[in-house]
Scaffold this active site. Structure first.
Site, PDB file in Angstrom:
ATOM      1  N   GLU B  53       0.823  -1.215   0.000  1.00 31.69           N
ATOM      2  CA  GLU B  53       0.000   0.000   0.000  1.00 31.69           C
ATOM      3  C   GLU B  53       0.852   1.258   0.000  1.00 31.69           C
ATOM      4  OE1 GLU B  53      -0.545  -2.565   2.113  1.00 31.69           O
ATOM      5  OE2 GLU B  53      -2.359  -3.370   1.169  1.00 31.69           O
ATOM      6  N   HIS B 121     -12.202  -5.833   7.471  1.00 36.35           N
ATOM      7  CA  HIS B 121     -12.935  -5.500   6.233  1.00 36.35           C
ATOM      8  C   HIS B 121     -14.163  -4.688   6.621  1.00 36.35           C
ATOM      9  CE1 HIS B 121     -10.567  -9.087   5.284  1.00 36.35           C
ATOM     10  NE2 HIS B 121     -10.487  -8.598   4.065  1.00 36.35           N
TER      11      HIS B 121
END
Ligand SMILES: Cc1ncc(C[n+]2csc(CCOP(=O)(O)OP(=O)(O)O)c2C)c(N)n1
Lengths: 348, 396
Positions: B53, B121
């Protein structure tokens, strides 16, 4: 192991005397001139901090030899066909070699509104010059290794000769961004034309590399990614010059990454926070080059002394000038939060 | 009629074709998958990155600084937390360089709970995002807004974060203003034209519909529903929840005005002021954890600027300040606002006694008994997107 043991012992570092290859007289003289100015600039910045004319000093005494050569060898210009620079806070000599002005560095030190790099917003040594692809130097260690991936990518697609140059310290190479850079620069589907430089002064503030780094050479990490790697003595401008030249030629023509680790000194400690006192024990590139020039009969110590005094007088004039210049108005604080136009996309 | 995932895809295609977008990239963003939510299928400039990321944000920044127009994706906002200092750097680069280097990049990332995604999530990102100056931040709640705001993002010379409510990735338009101008009415037709086929995709190219380059300006809220008793200011997944709850509460005599903020920075303060002045009662509703929540900032501004016009103290209904959203439904529903808890918060706000009046003088909102079933099946709002992504996805 004490914290004082050098990580790579002096014998294992590339020779302080450098290779035997010599630069022509004019080139070495040009380098010397720039190095003198770079050192005088840094020493002036340190004094300004001591005198209360600036809040904080950090900079590049000890990196002049390597960084001057880097600036001279790079291809300066705007856009993908020229080199992109992602430098660190010890890069003042690179800026001068590229054609930057000491007075602008003094302006940033004194956080005046005339500071062209950050308009009084950032620390000294945090340069930014869009016309030369010099992206803003920033304080967080190693973020430049992640951001550089992007200019490298754009240049890989562009082809041509432009490359991305990224530089950081030894301690910061422990950050994930350094690993990111190695991974992304060597993706088999798109290797990047990046010159990845580690300026190894064996220290991170007060922490010796010897206690923290198990790898012998930081540049060896590039080998795992199939990269060409090099080490060089960053205290000797001739060695540094030829090493940078070889590295740049490779990256420019092969369009592949290369890790270049240079060993150099940190001559006034980390920053003003650690006192910024001259460190006698480490090799001083300014003294080394002056000796060399004197020995070769190219510039005597006497001439060097005179030149230094003349440059110092000039520096004093710039310094006095800067003290008269205004600080940014408080109303500027919201300025440049958002752009109205796409400057980097070529909009005026 | 497009889902939000398809709306994103169509907008990105328009970006490539008309706005100079050079790169759409991130983990699993390129072929063959085209994104774990399928939002990047069929795009010309889509490519896969290493699983990194920080590298993704750094690469996007560098591409932008080099004059490109990149759109990057962080697969789930839960994995954007290790990029915060790069996001900060991105937000301060134009400012720090005194106007030299703007950073024209778009970052999109799925956010929020509602898909049984457990701890990693289900995170929200609006609290973090709004604490990073220099970014424009938007969160659409329907396909039209996702499409139009993504177009605006790609045309903006600044960094823009598009937060996509992941539970709504399969949601379709529910009102005429949620329809994308130029999209086919028939959902099946659209699927056939722009969804990647199952199995081998190598020769496949999408047949993009002729949608319009119709942007939605940042900083403009949408009043989803007018009302007179109270105001709910919300965005993303909870905008839809609030609408359903409000529809039902009408039958009980509570008239709620629902504002979908859409754009979190810049945000439409005028819309909040106008509605709050009208109703005197305001609830800020989002699913991020409640401590130093973006809604708290809005409450503070209400107190500073509208204090004398408020009938009751402004309120926040947000996620519990707990370390994670638990997997068990009981835990998830106890962590983030649900239809039932939103309903409760609205009713309590409606019934709260006015500040400074004795109980006797209180104007009363008279609640009628509900005539229809008021319980909302939360599952209805949770398109089962998690099972579709990567693991059991249509690709495999
Ligand atoms: C991400 C980050 N962590 C910590 C710091 C504080 N800090 C400033 S310089 C420094 C040491 C850096 O050492 P090195 O990378 O070897 O570079 P040098 O200063 O020796 O040139 C530290 C820890 C920082 N600026 N950024």
């Amino acid at each position: 192991m004490t914290d004082m043991t050098p990580h790579v012992s002096p014998e294992e570092r590339p020779s302080p005397r450098g290779s035997t290859a010599q630069l022509p007289r004019e080139e070495l003289i040009r380098i010397h001139d720039l190095m003198i100015e770079g050192r005088l600039l840094e020493e002036r910045l340190i004094r300004m901090q001591r005198q209360g004319e600036a809040y904080f000093w950090i900079g590049g005494p000890g990196e002049e030899a390597f960084n001057t050569c880097l600036g001279l060898l790079a291809d300066k210009g705007q856009g993908l066909d020229h080199d992109y620079f992602h430098l660190h806070y010890r890069s003042s000599a690179t800026l001068l070699a590229l054609g930057g002005k000491s007075i602008d560095a003094l302006r940033q030190m004194h956080n005046t509104v005339t500071d062209p790099h950050s308009r009084g917003r950032n620390f000294c040594g945090h340069f930014s010059v869009r016309e030369w692809n010099l992206v803003p130097i920033t304080s967080p260690i190693e973020v430049q290794y992640s951001v550089a991936i992007g200019t490298g990518l754009a240049q890989a697609r562009q082809g041509g000769k432009g490359i991305t140059i990224v530089q950081g310290g030894d301690a910061g190479s422990a950050e994930g961004d350094f690993a990111s850079c190695l991974v992304w620069a060597s993706r088999p589907m798109q290797p990047l034309p990046m010159l990845i430089i580690v300026a190894n002064n064996q220290w991170g503030i007060s922490t010796a590399a010897s206690g923290q780094h198990g790898e012998k050479y930081i540049s060896d990490r590039g080998k795992a990614f199939g990269m060409k790697t090099m080490t060089c003595n960053g205290n000797d401008p001739e060695t540094a010059y030829f090493a940078i030249q070889e590295a740049m030629d490779y990256v420019r023509t092969e369009r592949r990454p290369l890790v270049l680790e240079c060993f150099l000194s940190r001559l006034y400690g980390h920053s003003s926070s650690s006192g910024a006192n001259y460190v006698e024990e480490e090799p001083d590139c300014i003294k080394l080059i002056a000796d060399k020039l004197d020995q070769r009969g190219w510039r005597s110590h006497e001439e060097t002394k005179k030149l230094t005094e003349a440059k110092e007088a000039e520096m004093t004039e710039w310094y006095k000038q800067v003290l008269t210049e205004p600080k940014p108005d408080a109303s500027e604080v919201h300025m440049f939060t958002f752009a109205e136009r796409n400057h980097v996309g070529g909009e005026a | 009629m497009a889902t939000i995932a398809q709306a994103v895809r169509m907008a990105l295609h328009m970006g490539e074709a008309h706005l100079g977008v050079t790169d759409v990239f991130g983990e699993d963003v390129g072929p063959p998958l085209g994104g774990v939510f399928t939002a990047t299928q069929g795009l010309k400039t889509a490519w896969n990155t290493p699983l990194d990321e920080r590298g993704i944000i750094g690469a996007a920044m560098g591409l932008a600084l080099a004059g490109c127009n990149p759109v990057c994706e962080i697969q789930f906002c839960d994995y954007a937390f290790n990029t915060i200092d790069l996001l900060k750097l991105c937000g301060n680069t134009f400012w720090a360089s005194a106007g030299q280097w703007n950073v024209p990049m778009t970052m999109m990332t799925p956010v929020g709970a509602g898909i049984h995604g457990s701890l990693y999530h289900s995170h929200s990102f609006d609290g973090q995002a709004t604490r990073i100056p220099g970014w424009k931040i938007v969160m659409p709640s329907n396909p039209r807004d996702a499409y139009g705001m993504l177009l605006t993002a790609m045309a903006d010379p600044n960094p823009v974060m598009v937060l996509l409510p992941k539970a709504l990735m399969r949601a379709k338009a529910e009102a005429p203003y949620e329809v994308i101008p130029g999209e086919p009415d028939d959902a099946r037709e659209l699927r056939k034209r722009i969804d990647a086929p199952i199995g081998d995709r190598t020769g496949w190219v999408p047949d993009w519909p002729d949608t319009e380059l119709d942007m939605i300006a940042f900083g403009k809220a949408r009043t989803l529903r007018e009302g007179t008793d109270l105001t709910v200011v919300t965005y993303g997944r909870l905008a839809r929840v609030a609408m359903r709850v409000a529809d039902q509460l009408t039958d009980e005599g509570i008239s709620a005005e629902i504002i979908d903020l859409r754009s979190l920075h810049p945000y439409d303060w005028d819309a909040i002021v106008a509605s709050t002045r009208k109703t005197g009662r305001v609830l800020f509703l989002n699913e991020d954890t409640e401590v130093t929540n973006f809604g708290e900032h809005l409450i503070r501004r209400c107190c500073d600027e509208l204090f004398g016009e408020l009938r009751v103290a402004p309120r926040l209904h947000a996620g519990e300040h707990v370390p994670g959203v638990g997997l068990a439904e009981t835990l998830e529903y106890a962590s983030v606002p649900t239809a039932d808890s939103v309903r409760k918060a609205i009713v309590e706000l409606a019934e709260a006694p006015e500040v400074g009046r004795s109980m006797r003088d209180q104007p009363r909102i008279v609640r009628r008994q509900p005539t229809i079933d008021v319980t909302i099946d939360a599952r209805e709002l949770q398109a089962s997107v998690l099972s579709e992504y990567a693991f059991g996805g249509r690709h495999r």
